[in-house]
Design an enzyme around this catalytic site. Structure first.
Site, PDB file in Angstrom:
ATOM      1  N   LYS A 198       0.844  -1.188   0.000  1.00 11.92           N
ATOM      2  CA  LYS A 198       0.000   0.000   0.000  1.00 11.92           C
ATOM      3  C   LYS A 198       0.887   1.250   0.000  1.00 11.92           C
ATOM      4  O   LYS A 198       0.666   2.177  -0.754  1.00 11.92           O
ATOM      5  CB  LYS A 198      -0.893  -0.048   1.251  1.00 11.92           C
ATOM      6  CG  LYS A 198      -1.938   1.011   1.308  1.00 11.92           C
ATOM      7  CD  LYS A 198      -2.880   0.718   2.455  1.00 11.92           C
ATOM      8  CE  LYS A 198      -3.281   1.990   3.150  1.00 11.92           C
ATOM      9  NZ  LYS A 198      -4.075   1.749   4.326  1.00 11.92           N
ATOM     10  N   GLU A 204      11.064  -4.149   3.837  1.00 17.77           N
ATOM     11  CA  GLU A 204      11.195  -5.565   3.434  1.00 17.77           C
ATOM     12  C   GLU A 204      10.776  -5.743   1.981  1.00 17.77           C
ATOM     13  O   GLU A 204      11.437  -6.424   1.193  1.00 17.77           O
ATOM     14  CB  GLU A 204      10.308  -6.474   4.311  1.00 17.77           C
ATOM     15  CG  GLU A 204      10.753  -6.596   5.764  1.00 17.77           C
ATOM     16  CD  GLU A 204      10.146  -5.534   6.665  1.00 17.77           C
ATOM     17  OE1 GLU A 204       9.692  -4.480   6.141  1.00 17.77           O
ATOM     18  OE2 GLU A 204      10.130  -5.740   7.883  1.00 17.77           O
ATOM     19  N   GLY A 257      -4.237  -2.214   5.548  1.00 19.08           N
ATOM     20  CA  GLY A 257      -3.546  -3.353   4.934  1.00 19.08           C
ATOM     21  C   GLY A 257      -4.114  -4.686   5.388  1.00 19.08           C
ATOM     22  O   GLY A 257      -4.362  -5.580   4.573  1.00 19.08           O
ATOM     23  N   ARG A 258      -4.361  -4.835   6.685  1.00 14.75           N
ATOM     24  CA  ARG A 258      -4.819  -6.136   7.192  1.00 14.75           C
ATOM     25  C   ARG A 258      -6.282  -6.425   6.874  1.00 14.75           C
ATOM     26  O   ARG A 258      -6.784  -7.492   7.215  1.00 14.75           O
ATOM     27  CB  ARG A 258      -4.547  -6.218   8.700  1.00 14.75           C
ATOM     28  CG  ARG A 258      -5.126  -5.101   9.541  1.00 14.75           C
ATOM     29  CD  ARG A 258      -4.574  -5.132  10.960  1.00 14.75           C
ATOM     30  NE  ARG A 258      -4.974  -3.989  11.764  1.00 14.75           N
ATOM     31  CZ  ARG A 258      -4.349  -2.827  11.794  1.00 14.75           C
ATOM     32  NH1 ARG A 258      -3.274  -2.635  11.039  1.00 14.75           N
ATOM     33  NH2 ARG A 258      -4.770  -1.843  12.568  1.00 14.75           N
ATOM     34  N   GLU A 343      -2.680  -6.509  15.738  1.00 13.48           N
ATOM     35  CA  GLU A 343      -2.251  -5.206  15.213  1.00 13.48           C
ATOM     36  C   GLU A 343      -3.387  -4.182  15.382  1.00 13.48           C
ATOM     37  O   GLU A 343      -3.146  -2.994  15.509  1.00 13.48           O
ATOM     38  CB  GLU A 343      -1.841  -5.322  13.729  1.00 13.48           C
ATOM     39  CG  GLU A 343      -0.899  -4.217  13.277  1.00 13.48           C
ATOM     40  CD  GLU A 343      -0.324  -4.410  11.878  1.00 13.48           C
ATOM     41  OE1 GLU A 343      -1.086  -4.374  10.899  1.00 13.48           O
ATOM     42  OE2 GLU A 343       0.907  -4.584  11.759  1.00 13.48           O
ATOM     43  N   HIS A 374      -1.961 -32.207  19.827  1.00 12.25           N
ATOM     44  CA  HIS A 374      -0.727 -32.858  20.264  1.00 12.25           C
ATOM     45  C   HIS A 374       0.358 -31.839  20.549  1.00 12.25           C
ATOM     46  O   HIS A 374       1.535 -32.166  20.565  1.00 12.25           O
ATOM     47  CB  HIS A 374      -0.282 -33.866  19.198  1.00 12.25           C
ATOM     48  CG  HIS A 374      -1.272 -34.979  19.035  1.00 12.25           C
ATOM     49  ND1 HIS A 374      -1.215 -36.137  19.777  1.00 12.25           N
ATOM     50  CD2 HIS A 374      -2.390 -35.067  18.275  1.00 12.25           C
ATOM     51  CE1 HIS A 374      -2.252 -36.911  19.445  1.00 12.25           C
ATOM     52  NE2 HIS A 374      -2.978 -36.283  18.547  1.00 12.25           N
ATOM     53  N   LYS A 500      11.152  -0.336  12.827  1.00 16.62           N
ATOM     54  CA  LYS A 500      11.547  -0.170  11.418  1.00 16.62           C
ATOM     55  C   LYS A 500      12.580   0.946  11.300  1.00 16.62           C
ATOM     56  O   LYS A 500      13.575   0.828  10.590  1.00 16.62           O
ATOM     57  CB  LYS A 500      10.335   0.247  10.571  1.00 16.62           C
ATOM     58  CG  LYS A 500       9.310  -0.817  10.289  1.00 16.62           C
ATOM     59  CD  LYS A 500       8.341  -0.282   9.228  1.00 16.62           C
ATOM     60  CE  LYS A 500       6.980  -0.919   9.312  1.00 16.62           C
ATOM     61  NZ  LYS A 500       5.989  -0.316   8.436  1.00 16.62           N
TER      62      LYS A 500
END
Ligand code: F6P
Length: 534
Positions: A198, A204, A257-258, A343, A374, A500
């Site tokens: 966005k 990254e 974004g999410r 977030e 498990h 960041k």
């Protein structure tokens, strides 16, 4: 006079005190209409809240809390497209991406861009849009992180099938191994690189994009232009790395974004699963939106689910919440939910910037059902804290013997958490196996399970595009309701920024060969890093 939030919370606390020592087992025995009231249907999914340690009267007080915080008005504001993300002055119009809500202008904008993305995706899928060597694309390298990765990756993992003409590889981390793995065996001549960001400035994604461009250039004789596609709200920045306008799809600042997987952000998924399935995904989400916007609080699945989580967090001081989908195709689900919920709700101040009176947000952990049984289920059954769990299962699909075993496990786990095992029952069980009394008395305490542990059971018919859409939209709405109950902004994430910034400071110092100002621990770590690399 209207009840204030404080009064509503006090009433809930008083009811919790009256119910003290009793749990779901008692309430299921005593409340005639409990199943009728707490087993809700929405968008083809059934939600069972009846096993929680929340009595009927306590649920009534929780509903009163929704009135006190004016949840109705908040939901209307969300549907209208008001700027609910106040810190950034933005709306949160993810519902418009699937044609829901009342924001007609944004719905039209979203529809137009979705159509562009779907058309392009179909062209890639059918081999109409070809590579610079005039071959059909066989792979898409989807580069993005956080919301630009987790949602599309989850949908791809859940809905793609091995017959898809195009395989999608996801690249999010800057770990050199991530790039190696994502590109292993790929031919640049038949790989489309799809950059999703966005902001088009996430470090990254920027680094991975540069490496992908280098990789394309090294492997292709002609130009690489046809191999680059982007989804972003910063088209200028996308143009700067050589992506042509025809292949830049628009994101908007009015979608977080999410919350963005319903848009061109998932173009790679559209290629893999095709238009029809993607539209069904949106259709399922839309059905959940309709339910959320129309159902009264006590019959509203996202609202009830949020109230259950709020109860455990605020009344029972439970810090975590587990999620276990009994579906291997949903194995990435908890990762997506972690970003969505943590977030959005991992905040310490109210929407007005005042310190919170009570904690917001829960730690979410989870994993695919049988594997989790498990792994961490031991703690759910016998750990000191009662941790609520969402169990998600689907009744049909695939080999019937396996399906029955899967469902038996899902339902049995919820039952075991509720009924528990008393010391007397453990003694009976051990003696029936022939153990003598002395040994049985020693072992029995280790077998005791408190019981009365609540779970929300979400049951669908089939795990398909429609039910997946409904499920994901359910959690988006649950997150929003929780933000209203906690009084926080669900749509910003300033907490991720400082790290960041400091990472970029470190990289700059290292490339300039400088020692910056850092605390003693950080300095020691940098020295150690340096020593390893010498
Ligand atoms: O993790 C922070 C964050 O801003 C997320 O909210 C977002 O989904 C992710 O980074 C990626 O951002 P972008 O799409 O701008 O690259």
């Amino acid at each position: 006079m209207a009840t204030t939030r404080e009064q509503a919370v006090e009433a809930i606390q008083m009811q919790a005190a009256r119910d003290s020592g009793r749990d779901g087992r008692d309430f299921l025995r005593e409340e005639d209409r409990r199943i009728e009231q707490l087993m809700l249907s929405a968008a083809g999914l059934v939600f069972d809240f009846s096993k929680h340690d929340i009595s009927g009267p306590a649920f009534a007080e929780l509903i009163a809390l929704t009135d006190a915080v004016e949840l109705d008005l908040a939901i209307q504001a969300l549907a209208r497209g008001d700027a609910l993300n106040t810190t950034e002055g933005r709306a949160a119009q993810h519902m418009a991406l699937r044609g829901s809500g009342k924001d007609e202008a944004r719905k039209a904008q979203a529809k137009q861009e979705l159509e562009r993305a779907l058309t392009f995706a179909e062209d890639v899928r059918r081999g109409v849009f070809t590579s610079s060597t005039d071959e059909a694309f066989t792979h898409i390298l989807h580069i993005g992180i956080g919301g630009s990765d987790l949602g599309p990756r989850l949908v791809y993992e859940t809905l793609s099938d091995p017959n898809s003409p195009v395989e999608v590889r996801f690249l999010s981390s800057v770990d050199p191994d991530a790039f190696e793995r994502a590109t292993a065996g790929l031919d640049p001549a038949t790989t489309l690189v799809f950059i999703v960001s966005k902001s088009f400035g996430t470090p990254e994604t920027t680094l991975n994009t540069q490496s992908a461009i280098d990789w394309l250039e090294a492997g292709l004789e002609g130009g690489i232009g046809r191999h680059l596609v982007a989804a972003t709200s910063k088209s200028e920045a996308a143009r700067d790395v050589g992506i042509s306008d025809a292949r830049i799809f628009e994101m908007w600042d009015w979608v977080g974004g999410r919350y963005s997987l319903w848009s061109c952000v998932a173009m790679s998924v559209m290629v893999a699963i095709g238009r029809t399935k993607f539209e069904k995904l949106l259709g399922g989400a839309q059905r959940m939106d309709e339910h959320f916007l129309q159902a009264r609080a006590s019959a509203n699945a996202p609202v009830m689910s949020a109230l259950v989580i709020w109860w455990h967090r605020s009344i029972k001081s439970c810090q975590s919440w587990a999620v276990a989908p009994y579906a291997i195709r949903l194995r990435l689900f908890s990762g997506w939910l972690k970003q969505l919920s943590m977030e959005s709700l991992g905040k310490s101040v109210t929407i007005d910037g005042k310190p919170l009176d009570e904690p917001a947000g829960s730690v979410i952990f989870g994993g695919e059902g049988p594997d989790s049984q498990h792994a961490f289920f031991q703690m759910l059954h016998q750990g000191v804290d009662a941790i609520p769990v969402d169990i998600i299962a689907f009744a049909d699909g695939g080999n019937d013997r396996h399906r029955m075993a899967l469902l038996a496990n899902a339902i049995a786990q919820a039952e075991a958490l509720l009924v528990g095992r008393s010391k007397d029952d453990a003694m009976v069980e051990l003696s029936s196996k022939g153990m003598n009394d002395v040994e049985a008395r020693q072992l029995a305490p280790h077998m005791v399970m408190a019981g009365g542990r609540g779970s929300t059971f979400i049951l669908g018919h089939l795990l398909d595009a429609e039910s997946l859409g409904a499920l994901l939209a359910f959690y988006e709405h649950q997150t929003f309701v929780l933000s209203v109950l906690f009084g926080v902004n669900a749509f910003d994430q300033f907490g991720v920024e400082l790290g960041k910034k400091l990472a970029s400071t470190l990289e700059n110092e290292w490339s300039a060969g400088q020692d910056g100002e850092h605390d003693a621990s950080t300095r020691a770590l940098i020295r150690q890093f340096d020593q390893y690399r010498r």
